[in-house]
Structures are given as C-alpha cells and as structure tokens.
Design a protein around this motif. Structure first.
Motif, PDB file in Angstrom:
ATOM      1  N   GLU A   1     -35.286  -9.555   4.895  1.00  0.00           N
ATOM      2  CA  GLU A   1     -33.995  -9.077   5.525  1.00  0.00           C
ATOM      3  C   GLU A   1     -33.625  -8.470   4.482  1.00  0.00           C
ATOM      4  OE1 GLU A   1     -30.330 -13.022   5.078  1.00  0.00           O
ATOM      5  OE2 GLU A   1     -32.686 -12.874   4.236  1.00  0.00           O
ATOM      6  N   GLY A   2     -33.137  -7.457   5.054  1.00  0.00           N
ATOM      7  CA  GLY A   2     -32.948  -6.527   4.666  1.00  0.00           C
ATOM      8  C   GLY A   2     -33.650  -5.000   4.154  1.00  0.00           C
ATOM      9  N   SER A   3     -34.433  -5.337   2.748  1.00  0.00           N
ATOM     10  CA  SER A   3     -35.684  -4.456   1.940  1.00  0.00           C
ATOM     11  C   SER A   3     -36.200  -5.448   1.723  1.00  0.00           C
ATOM     12  CB  SER A   3     -34.444  -3.390   1.396  1.00  0.00           C
ATOM     13  OG  SER A   3     -33.762  -4.101  -0.009  1.00  0.00           O
TER      14      SER A   3
ATOM     15  N   ARG B   1     -45.570   1.652  -0.599  1.00  0.00           N
ATOM     16  CA  ARG B   1     -46.074   2.644  -1.239  1.00  0.00           C
ATOM     17  C   ARG B   1     -47.411   1.257  -2.272  1.00  0.00           C
ATOM     18  NH1 ARG B   1     -43.060   6.938  -3.106  1.00  0.00           N
ATOM     19  NH2 ARG B   1     -43.999   6.540  -5.106  1.00  0.00           N
ATOM     20  N   GLY B   2     -46.750   0.824  -2.814  1.00  0.00           N
ATOM     21  CA  GLY B   2     -47.536  -0.247  -3.692  1.00  0.00           C
ATOM     22  C   GLY B   2     -47.520  -1.264  -2.999  1.00  0.00           C
ATOM     23  N   PHE B   3     -47.187  -1.626  -1.591  1.00  0.00           N
ATOM     24  CA  PHE B   3     -47.878  -2.603  -1.061  1.00  0.00           C
ATOM     25  C   PHE B   3     -48.345  -2.872  -0.209  1.00  0.00           C
ATOM     26  CE2 PHE B   3     -44.702  -4.130  -4.378  1.00  0.00           C
ATOM     27  CZ  PHE B   3     -44.837  -5.159  -5.252  1.00  0.00           C
ATOM     28  N   ILE B   4     -49.297  -4.029   0.384  1.00  0.00           N
ATOM     29  CA  ILE B   4     -49.786  -4.297   1.815  1.00  0.00           C
ATOM     30  C   ILE B   4     -49.815  -5.962   1.529  1.00  0.00           C
ATOM     31  CG2 ILE B   4     -52.060  -3.626   3.012  1.00  0.00           C
ATOM     32  CD1 ILE B   4     -52.637  -1.781   2.006  1.00  0.00           C
ATOM     33  N   ILE B   5     -49.094  -6.216   2.981  1.00  0.00           N
ATOM     34  CA  ILE B   5     -48.991  -7.444   2.926  1.00  0.00           C
ATOM     35  C   ILE B   5     -50.148  -8.051   4.542  1.00  0.00           C
ATOM     36  CG2 ILE B   5     -46.613  -8.006   2.079  1.00  0.00           C
ATOM     37  CD1 ILE B   5     -45.492  -7.943   4.929  1.00  0.00           C
ATOM     38  N   ASN B   6     -50.363 -10.011   4.482  1.00  0.00           N
ATOM     39  CA  ASN B   6     -50.781 -10.222   5.134  1.00  0.00           C
ATOM     40  C   ASN B   6     -49.653 -11.099   6.571  1.00  0.00           C
ATOM     41  OD1 ASN B   6     -52.555 -11.785   6.985  1.00  0.00           O
ATOM     42  ND2 ASN B   6     -53.972 -12.240   5.670  1.00  0.00           N
TER      43      ASN B   6
ATOM     44  N   ILE C   1     -42.921 -15.988  -2.246  1.00  0.00           N
ATOM     45  CA  ILE C   1     -43.519 -14.309  -2.924  1.00  0.00           C
ATOM     46  C   ILE C   1     -41.983 -13.606  -2.293  1.00  0.00           C
ATOM     47  CG2 ILE C   1     -45.279 -12.850  -3.601  1.00  0.00           C
ATOM     48  CD1 ILE C   1     -47.355 -14.543  -3.414  1.00  0.00           C
ATOM     49  N   ARG C   2     -41.556 -12.749  -2.561  1.00  0.00           N
ATOM     50  CA  ARG C   2     -40.482 -11.910  -2.596  1.00  0.00           C
ATOM     51  C   ARG C   2     -41.144 -10.900  -2.806  1.00  0.00           C
ATOM     52  NH1 ARG C   2     -35.737 -13.346  -0.817  1.00  0.00           N
ATOM     53  NH2 ARG C   2     -35.815 -16.059  -1.251  1.00  0.00           N
ATOM     54  N   LEU C   3     -41.026  -9.443  -1.759  1.00  0.00           N
ATOM     55  CA  LEU C   3     -41.709  -7.957  -2.363  1.00  0.00           C
ATOM     56  C   LEU C   3     -40.866  -7.081  -1.521  1.00  0.00           C
ATOM     57  CD1 LEU C   3     -45.105  -8.464  -0.938  1.00  0.00           C
ATOM     58  CD2 LEU C   3     -44.474  -8.269  -3.870  1.00  0.00           C
ATOM     59  N   PRO C   4     -40.631  -5.809  -2.111  1.00  0.00           N
ATOM     60  CA  PRO C   4     -39.462  -5.312  -1.479  1.00  0.00           C
ATOM     61  C   PRO C   4     -40.233  -4.362  -1.304  1.00  0.00           C
ATOM     62  CG  PRO C   4     -40.793  -4.509  -4.154  1.00  0.00           C
ATOM     63  CD  PRO C   4     -41.193  -5.157  -3.089  1.00  0.00           C
ATOM     64  N   VAL C   5     -39.311  -3.954   0.775  1.00  0.00           N
ATOM     65  CA  VAL C   5     -39.977  -2.942   1.675  1.00  0.00           C
ATOM     66  C   VAL C   5     -39.418  -1.515   1.250  1.00  0.00           C
ATOM     67  CG1 VAL C   5     -39.961  -2.550   3.885  1.00  0.00           C
ATOM     68  CG2 VAL C   5     -40.363  -4.766   3.395  1.00  0.00           C
ATOM     69  N   GLY C   6     -40.090  -0.624   0.969  1.00  0.00           N
ATOM     70  CA  GLY C   6     -39.554   0.578   1.166  1.00  0.00           C
ATOM     71  C   GLY C   6     -38.886   1.180   2.968  1.00  0.00           C
ATOM     72  N   GLY C   7     -37.687   2.018   1.787  1.00  0.00           N
ATOM     73  CA  GLY C   7     -36.668   2.563   3.357  1.00  0.00           C
ATOM     74  C   GLY C   7     -37.287   2.699   4.012  1.00  0.00           C
ATOM     75  N   SER C   8     -38.242   3.867   4.191  1.00  0.00           N
ATOM     76  CA  SER C   8     -39.280   4.383   5.058  1.00  0.00           C
ATOM     77  C   SER C   8     -39.951   3.415   5.988  1.00  0.00           C
ATOM     78  CB  SER C   8     -39.279   5.819   4.513  1.00  0.00           C
ATOM     79  OG  SER C   8     -41.073   5.541   3.502  1.00  0.00           O
ATOM     80  N   TYR C   9     -40.319   2.110   5.124  1.00  0.00           N
ATOM     81  CA  TYR C   9     -40.913   1.043   5.980  1.00  0.00           C
ATOM     82  C   TYR C   9     -40.706   0.730   6.879  1.00  0.00           C
ATOM     83  CZ  TYR C   9     -44.589   3.690   3.317  1.00  0.00           C
ATOM     84  OH  TYR C   9     -45.574   4.396   2.655  1.00  0.00           O
ATOM     85  N   GLN C  10     -38.466   0.246   6.600  1.00  0.00           N
ATOM     86  CA  GLN C  10     -38.153  -1.162   7.106  1.00  0.00           C
ATOM     87  C   GLN C  10     -38.074  -1.224   8.062  1.00  0.00           C
ATOM     88  OE1 GLN C  10     -34.541  -1.182   5.344  1.00  0.00           O
ATOM     89  NE2 GLN C  10     -35.542  -0.772   3.783  1.00  0.00           N
ATOM     90  N   LYS C  11     -37.507   0.050   9.217  1.00  0.00           N
ATOM     91  CA  LYS C  11     -38.451   0.166  10.754  1.00  0.00           C
ATOM     92  C   LYS C  11     -39.193  -1.196  10.929  1.00  0.00           C
ATOM     93  CE  LYS C  11     -35.701   2.408  14.450  1.00  0.00           C
ATOM     94  NZ  LYS C  11     -35.483   3.587  15.836  1.00  0.00           N
ATOM     95  N   GLU C  12     -40.402   0.367  11.055  1.00  0.00           N
ATOM     96  CA  GLU C  12     -41.661  -0.220  11.195  1.00  0.00           C
ATOM     97  C   GLU C  12     -42.058  -1.633  11.023  1.00  0.00           C
ATOM     98  OE1 GLU C  12     -46.089   1.407  11.280  1.00  0.00           O
ATOM     99  OE2 GLU C  12     -44.839   2.354   9.649  1.00  0.00           O
TER     100      GLU C  12
END
Length: 121
Positions: free
Chosen positions: A87-89, A74-79, A97-108
């Motif tokens: 890797e993982g989440s 919800r808080g990040f858009i990446i290029n 730069i390391r950013l979190p990937v939300g659980g519901s966004y990981q597969k997509e």
C-alpha cells in the motif's frame, strides 16, 4: 525406522548456504522472510533468527537466483511468499512486518507482487 518420505522432503527443500571462516550454516529458502542491509552486512531474517553475512544485498540476491525474492529499496529484499499487501510506499509482510518501498522501486514492486500472486491463485 527408515522413513523415505521424510528423507525426500528434507532433500527437496532448497537452501541458502552461509560460509564464513568461523561457521557454515544452511537456511531453508522458504524460511527467509526478508533481508536488510546493515553497514557491510546483509542480515537474513527468518522467524527464528537474524543472521549477518558480509555481503552486499545485490550479491545475496544474485546468489538466491529465485523469482520470489525482490529488492524493494536499496536496503531491503523481500520474499514474495510473505507479502500480505503493498500500500503506497509500504509493504506488509506476515508476522506484522512493515517495510518501506523506495520511490523508484514502487511501480516494479507492485507489478511483480501482482504477477507473483496471479501465477499462484
């Protein structure tokens, strides 16, 4: 001296326009590494600076209308051009730069990153 090639490549670059009551600024889309949310602002991050604009991330994503931008939480858009690995989440971008990937966004996110890379290999 007129350098037609420079002029062409300059016009050729796609930009994102930022307009506010106090300033107008353009950012080359290829310089945009990621965008994050901070209170009522979307913060556009380039190598050189962080630019706050008073818009939601969904608004910015809609205005960019480009396949290389992906919401990973919800808080990040990446290029996607800056992604080194996912890797993982977590997603690792160039510049370390390391950013979190939300659980519901990981597969997509994983599928989009892989297909983006396949198209460009």
């Amino acid at each position: 001296l007129f350098d037609g090639l420079n002029l062409l490549s300059w016009q050729d670059r796609e930009c994102y326009l930022i307009e506010s009551p106090r300033k107008v600024q353009k950012i080359n889309i290829c310089d945009l590494i990621y965008i994050y949310k901070k209170q009522k602002y979307a913060i556009l991050v380039t190598k050189a600076e962080e630019i706050p604009i008073r818009k939601s991330l969904n608004q910015v994503l809609g205005e960019l209308k480009r396949e290389e931008f992906l919401m990973i939480e919800r808080g990040f858009i990446i290029n996607l051009y800056y992604v080194v690995k996912m890797e993982g989440s977590e997603v690792l971008l160039r510049e370390g730069i390391r950013l979190p990937v939300g659980g519901s966004y990981q597969k997509e996110a994983r599928a989009k990153i892989a297909s983006f890379w396949r198209k460009r290999l």
